[in-house]
Design an enzyme around this catalytic site. Structure first.
Site, PDB file in Angstrom:
ATOM      1  N   TYR A  49       0.854  -1.185   0.000  1.00 40.75           N
ATOM      2  CA  TYR A  49       0.000   0.000   0.000  1.00 40.75           C
ATOM      3  C   TYR A  49       0.891   1.236   0.000  1.00 40.75           C
ATOM      4  CZ  TYR A  49      -4.014  -2.921   1.319  1.00 40.75           C
ATOM      5  OH  TYR A  49      -5.009  -3.866   1.337  1.00 40.75           O
ATOM      6  N   HIS A  92     -10.394  -6.717  -5.375  1.00 39.85           N
ATOM      7  CA  HIS A  92     -10.054  -6.812  -3.950  1.00 39.85           C
ATOM      8  C   HIS A  92     -10.963  -7.817  -3.241  1.00 39.85           C
ATOM      9  CE1 HIS A  92      -7.504  -4.358  -1.041  1.00 39.85           C
ATOM     10  NE2 HIS A  92      -8.074  -5.253  -0.258  1.00 39.85           N
ATOM     11  N   GLY A 123     -12.825 -15.126  -6.879  1.00 34.76           N
ATOM     12  CA  GLY A 123     -13.803 -16.157  -7.196  1.00 34.76           C
ATOM     13  C   GLY A 123     -13.251 -17.488  -7.650  1.00 34.76           C
TER      14      GLY A 123
END
Length: 370
Positions: free
Chosen positions: A132, A260, A293
């Site tokens: 980040y 995300h 997924g």
């Protein structure tokens, strides 16, 4: 006696039964109404496989490369924060499992094990760092330098989190780290998300992000990061072709098509549905990866057929940790590997090089839930 678990869904159901509710909810949940969370998984069913026959698949080779580094399969471990909430060994167990299987691990900046500890636990493992951009650029710079020093092979910079998404379960549970844990890559109690700090009465992580992560980040900061390190840099969180082209223009080495884990902006597309647009946009100039997924070997095959070089899995890894630590992670990866091998063979693919877009077509009758 431990139950027999044979698919990723089994591991999730077991994790739900053994993890504290707030921890299971943290790992499982998505943003707002979780439309995208459901669609990330459902979208794979909208893409149908068209297998080739009579192709001699007595032997199959699953190996490939990621950013120039060989991996045993195009299934890698994505950045999942605070893994010691799922098992006492956390990220150390995960990196050892990756080392055993010959695949790569992306370490979260928000890990409950440090960059150094993970490198020492998996010295031969292929490791990357998720990053980040902090308000204090020296914090970001230090993370990059630690990764370089400890032999990490790339930086995956998260670009989709100027603020934390509205994760309702975390708000309801007033999510905080358990008292014995902290983010190990930071020295101060504020940056380490220490339970000793006051992060409010709602989602503590949302308060943490508001305090620490820079919402003003722009392409200028990507230029700064590119100048900072010679390591390959991958933009994590791209969902548009024009953003992908901009990343290439700024000298990045890859795109991770990601929403995300559906934890930021609810209502965005499933990653498998936008993958073709990103692949087309970069014109083969950089490698494209996908997360979101992936729960079955056929999901991996479909992603590769649509142009992904490899996929990353997150939640299945923490479900494996919750089951049996390192062995649980290894078992989860072995299940996905074997499912992918079988899907390849049944589709007439001897190796990953022959997987192409002719293997998949979108069901014309399928309509997105979004």
């Amino acid at each position: 006696m431990l139950p027999r678990l044979i698919c990723i869904n089994d591991y999730e159901q077991h994790a739900k039964s053994v993890l504290p509710k707030s921890i299971y909810d943290y790992y499982r949940s998505g943003a707002n109404d979780e439309e995208t969370l459901a669609d990330n998984i459902a979208a794979f069913s909208r893409w149908k496989l068209y297998p080739r026959m009579l192709r001699n698949v007595a032997e199959t080779d699953l190996s490939t490369s990621v950013l120039g580094q060989r991996v045993s399969m195009p299934i890698c471990v994505g950045a999942t924060a605070m893994q010691r909430m799922a098992h006492v060994d956390g990220e150390l167990a995960t990196v050892r499992a990756c080392q055993s299987l010959g695949t790569g691990m992306m370490l979260s900046s928000w890990a409950t094990s440090s960059i150094e500890e993970v490198a020492e636990a998996g010295p031969e493992a292929l490791r990357w760092l998720q990053l980040y951009i902090y308000k204090d650029r020296e914090v970001t710079k230090k993370l990059v330098r630690q990764a370089e020093k400890m032999g990490y092979k790339a930086i995956f910079v998260t670009v989709d989190t100027p603020y934390l998404g509205n994760r309702l379960d975390d708000v309801r549970n007033r999510f905080k780290l358990p008292p014995q844990l902290r983010m190990k890559n930071f020295e101060t109690s504020t940056l380490s998300f220490s339970p000793e700090e006051n992060f409010g009465d709602d989602s503590g992580l949302a308060a943490y992000v508001a305090k620490a992560i820079d919402p003003s980040i722009s392409w200028e900061d990507i230029k700064w990061l590119r100048r900072l390190t010679s390591l390959p840099i991958v933009a994590k969180g791209i969902l548009r072709g024009d953003d992908a082209r901009e990343a290439v223009k700024h000298g990045l080495n890859g795109i991770l098509v990601s929403n995300h884990g559906a934890r930021q902006l609810d209502g965005v597309p499933a990653t498998i549905d936008v993958l073709p647009e990103i692949v087309e946009a970069v014109e083969g100039k950089v490698e494209v990866f996908l997360d979101g997924g992936v729960r079955k070997g056929t999901d991996v095959l479909k992603a590769l057929a649509l142009g992904a070089k490899a996929v990353f899995v997150g939640r299945p890894i923490v479900w494996g940790l919750a089951f049996q630590g390192e062995k649980g992670v290894q078992d989860v990866l072995e299940i996905l590997k074997e499912e992918f091998r079988l899907a390849m063979a049944l589709s007439g693919c001897q190796n990953v090089k022959v997987i192409d877009k002719t293997l998949v077509r979108k069901n014309p009758l399928a309509v997105s839930k979004i």
